[in-house]
Design a protein around this motif. Structure first.
Motif, PDB file in Angstrom:
ATOM      1  N   GLY A  28     -12.854  36.541 -11.537  1.00 30.38           N
ATOM      2  CA  GLY A  28     -11.637  37.132 -11.075  1.00 30.38           C
ATOM      3  C   GLY A  28     -11.446  38.461 -11.639  1.00 30.38           C
ATOM      4  O   GLY A  28     -11.008  38.253 -13.087  1.00 30.38           O
ATOM      5  N   VAL A  29     -11.693  39.626 -11.182  1.00 31.42           N
ATOM      6  CA  VAL A  29     -11.815  40.950 -12.049  1.00 31.42           C
ATOM      7  C   VAL A  29     -10.307  41.557 -11.774  1.00 31.42           C
ATOM      8  O   VAL A  29      -9.792  41.400 -10.824  1.00 31.42           O
ATOM      9  CB  VAL A  29     -12.991  41.917 -11.450  1.00 31.42           C
ATOM     10  N   PHE A  30     -10.080  42.177 -12.859  1.00 32.96           N
ATOM     11  CA  PHE A  30      -8.843  43.005 -12.702  1.00 32.96           C
ATOM     12  C   PHE A  30      -8.732  44.122 -13.812  1.00 32.96           C
ATOM     13  O   PHE A  30      -9.467  44.271 -14.790  1.00 32.96           O
ATOM     14  CB  PHE A  30      -7.398  42.033 -13.085  1.00 32.96           C
ATOM     15  N   LEU A  76     -10.934  50.297 -17.784  1.00 37.12           N
ATOM     16  CA  LEU A  76     -11.110  49.000 -18.566  1.00 37.12           C
ATOM     17  C   LEU A  76     -11.005  47.666 -17.834  1.00 37.12           C
ATOM     18  O   LEU A  76      -9.782  47.919 -17.361  1.00 37.12           O
ATOM     19  CB  LEU A  76     -10.326  48.886 -19.847  1.00 37.12           C
ATOM     20  N   LEU A  77     -12.031  47.021 -17.287  1.00 42.43           N
ATOM     21  CA  LEU A  77     -11.900  45.747 -16.483  1.00 42.43           C
ATOM     22  C   LEU A  77     -12.091  44.613 -17.270  1.00 42.43           C
ATOM     23  O   LEU A  77     -12.987  44.711 -18.253  1.00 42.43           O
ATOM     24  CB  LEU A  77     -12.910  46.106 -15.384  1.00 42.43           C
ATOM     25  N   ASP A  78     -11.420  43.556 -16.776  1.00 46.54           N
ATOM     26  CA  ASP A  78     -11.949  42.310 -17.332  1.00 46.54           C
ATOM     27  C   ASP A  78     -12.101  41.367 -16.202  1.00 46.54           C
ATOM     28  O   ASP A  78     -11.596  41.438 -15.073  1.00 46.54           O
ATOM     29  CB  ASP A  78     -10.623  41.802 -18.194  1.00 46.54           C
ATOM     30  N   LYS A 207     -13.786  48.179  -5.878  1.00 44.78           N
ATOM     31  CA  LYS A 207     -12.991  47.173  -4.941  1.00 44.78           C
ATOM     32  C   LYS A 207     -14.287  45.927  -4.649  1.00 44.78           C
ATOM     33  O   LYS A 207     -15.486  46.231  -5.034  1.00 44.78           O
ATOM     34  CB  LYS A 207     -12.628  47.779  -3.573  1.00 44.78           C
ATOM     35  N   VAL A 208     -13.713  44.876  -3.948  1.00 50.48           N
ATOM     36  CA  VAL A 208     -14.615  43.990  -3.677  1.00 50.48           C
ATOM     37  C   VAL A 208     -14.662  43.816  -2.236  1.00 50.48           C
ATOM     38  O   VAL A 208     -13.633  43.306  -1.897  1.00 50.48           O
ATOM     39  CB  VAL A 208     -14.324  42.470  -4.556  1.00 50.48           C
ATOM     40  N   GLY A 209     -15.747  43.901  -1.483  1.00 52.06           N
ATOM     41  CA  GLY A 209     -15.496  43.816  -0.067  1.00 52.06           C
ATOM     42  C   GLY A 209     -14.427  45.148   0.171  1.00 52.06           C
ATOM     43  O   GLY A 209     -14.411  46.120   0.039  1.00 52.06           O
ATOM     44  N   GLU A 210     -13.371  44.520   1.215  1.00 51.42           N
ATOM     45  CA  GLU A 210     -12.311  45.365   1.508  1.00 51.42           C
ATOM     46  C   GLU A 210     -10.852  45.268   0.512  1.00 51.42           C
ATOM     47  O   GLU A 210      -9.848  45.707   0.723  1.00 51.42           O
ATOM     48  CB  GLU A 210     -11.801  44.807   2.790  1.00 51.42           C
ATOM     49  N   PRO A 219      -5.963  38.924  -9.601  1.00 53.78           N
ATOM     50  CA  PRO A 219      -7.237  39.202 -10.072  1.00 53.78           C
ATOM     51  C   PRO A 219      -7.960  39.088  -8.553  1.00 53.78           C
ATOM     52  O   PRO A 219      -7.824  38.262  -7.805  1.00 53.78           O
ATOM     53  CB  PRO A 219      -7.723  38.123 -10.898  1.00 53.78           C
ATOM     54  N   THR A 220      -9.070  39.795  -8.362  1.00 53.32           N
ATOM     55  CA  THR A 220      -9.901  39.766  -7.036  1.00 53.32           C
ATOM     56  C   THR A 220     -11.195  38.958  -7.559  1.00 53.32           C
ATOM     57  O   THR A 220     -11.793  39.261  -8.238  1.00 53.32           O
ATOM     58  CB  THR A 220     -10.345  41.184  -6.887  1.00 53.32           C
TER      59      THR A 220
END
Length: 237
Positions: A28-30, A76-78, A207-210, A219-220
């Motif tokens: 899960g990315v945020f 900065l992403l996690d 972004k992931v997909g839409e 989280p995505t």
């Protein structure tokens, strides 16, 4: 710990284009920080208040030895890996690995006063913020890569071990050329995290997909080698 079966986790179809970033892992990315501010000014207001993290401020200077200052002011992403996720990691960008290293530290949260050379020091008090690990990222066991790219400047990837991880295994030599989606190593085993740091001075979209990448409460979910982001113009997956 198993390797991917043939045909699983296909590479982002835009990976051959300039400025594209692919996911280094499942999870899960945020945003830890969206960046985009004047690096000469205080940027505390650009940090998200992370759940249970007591308003951490991120110490990139310690987290990325020798190169931390290059990333202050950039996004900065996690990406948080859960126990059941694929626990291998792949290159998010194409470029040359100009610096890398394994840095000793804690695999757990309880390290307010943790000293990796004196692991039997007294535990922190019970009222301590034991989950404040973003602020003290430099006290985590971690493997750091700094990649020089032709289209994104410097990009750092930090593999962080916790929740039962016993090792972080790297298979990339210093000075190696890596391609987006290339295998770089694995955790063994448990919950883990990958932090991605980018230089300031560019405008990014993730972004992931839409589904745009958002804050820590939302989280995505994404899969390794999938399309994650690029510098503007706007994303058109």
């Amino acid at each position: 710990m198993r390797n991917l079966k043939p045909g699983q986790r296909p590479l982002c179809p835009r990976a051959g284009e300039q400025g594209v970033i692919v996911s280094p892992c499942d999870g899960g990315v945020f945003f830890l920080d969206k960046g985009g501010y004047d690096v000469n000014e205080s940027h505390a207001n650009n940090h998200y208040v992370l759940p249970g993290k007591s308003g951490d401020r991120f110490n990139l200077i310690d987290a990325i030895p020798g190169y931390g200052r290059c990333f202050i002011g950039g996004p900065l992403l996690d990406i948080l890996l859960w126990f059941t996720d694929y626990h291998h990691f792949h290159a998010p960008v194409s470029g040359t690995v100009i610096d890398q290293g394994l840095y000793e530290g804690a695999y757990n949260y309880d390290f307010d006063n943790f000293n990796p050379r004196h692991p039997y020091d007294p535990l922190p008090p019970k009222n301590s913020d034991k989950a404040g690990w973003y602020q003290k990222l430099g006290k985590h066991q971690r493997y750091v890569w700094v990649i020089k790219t032709p289209d994104l400047g410097l990009v750092a990837m930090i593999a962080i071990g916790f929740w039962g991880v016993g090792s972080i295994v790297n298979v990339i030599e210093n000075g190696a050329e890596v391609e987006r989606g290339q295998y770089m190593g694995h955790f063994g085993y448990g919950g883990s995290s990958i932090v991605l740091a980018f230089e300031p001075g560019r405008e990014y979209q993730f972004k992931v997909g839409e589904r745009p990448v958002s804050e820590p409460n939302n989280p995505t979910l994404m899969q390794v080698r999938g399309c994650l982001g690029r510098v503007v113009p706007p994303l058109e997956w």
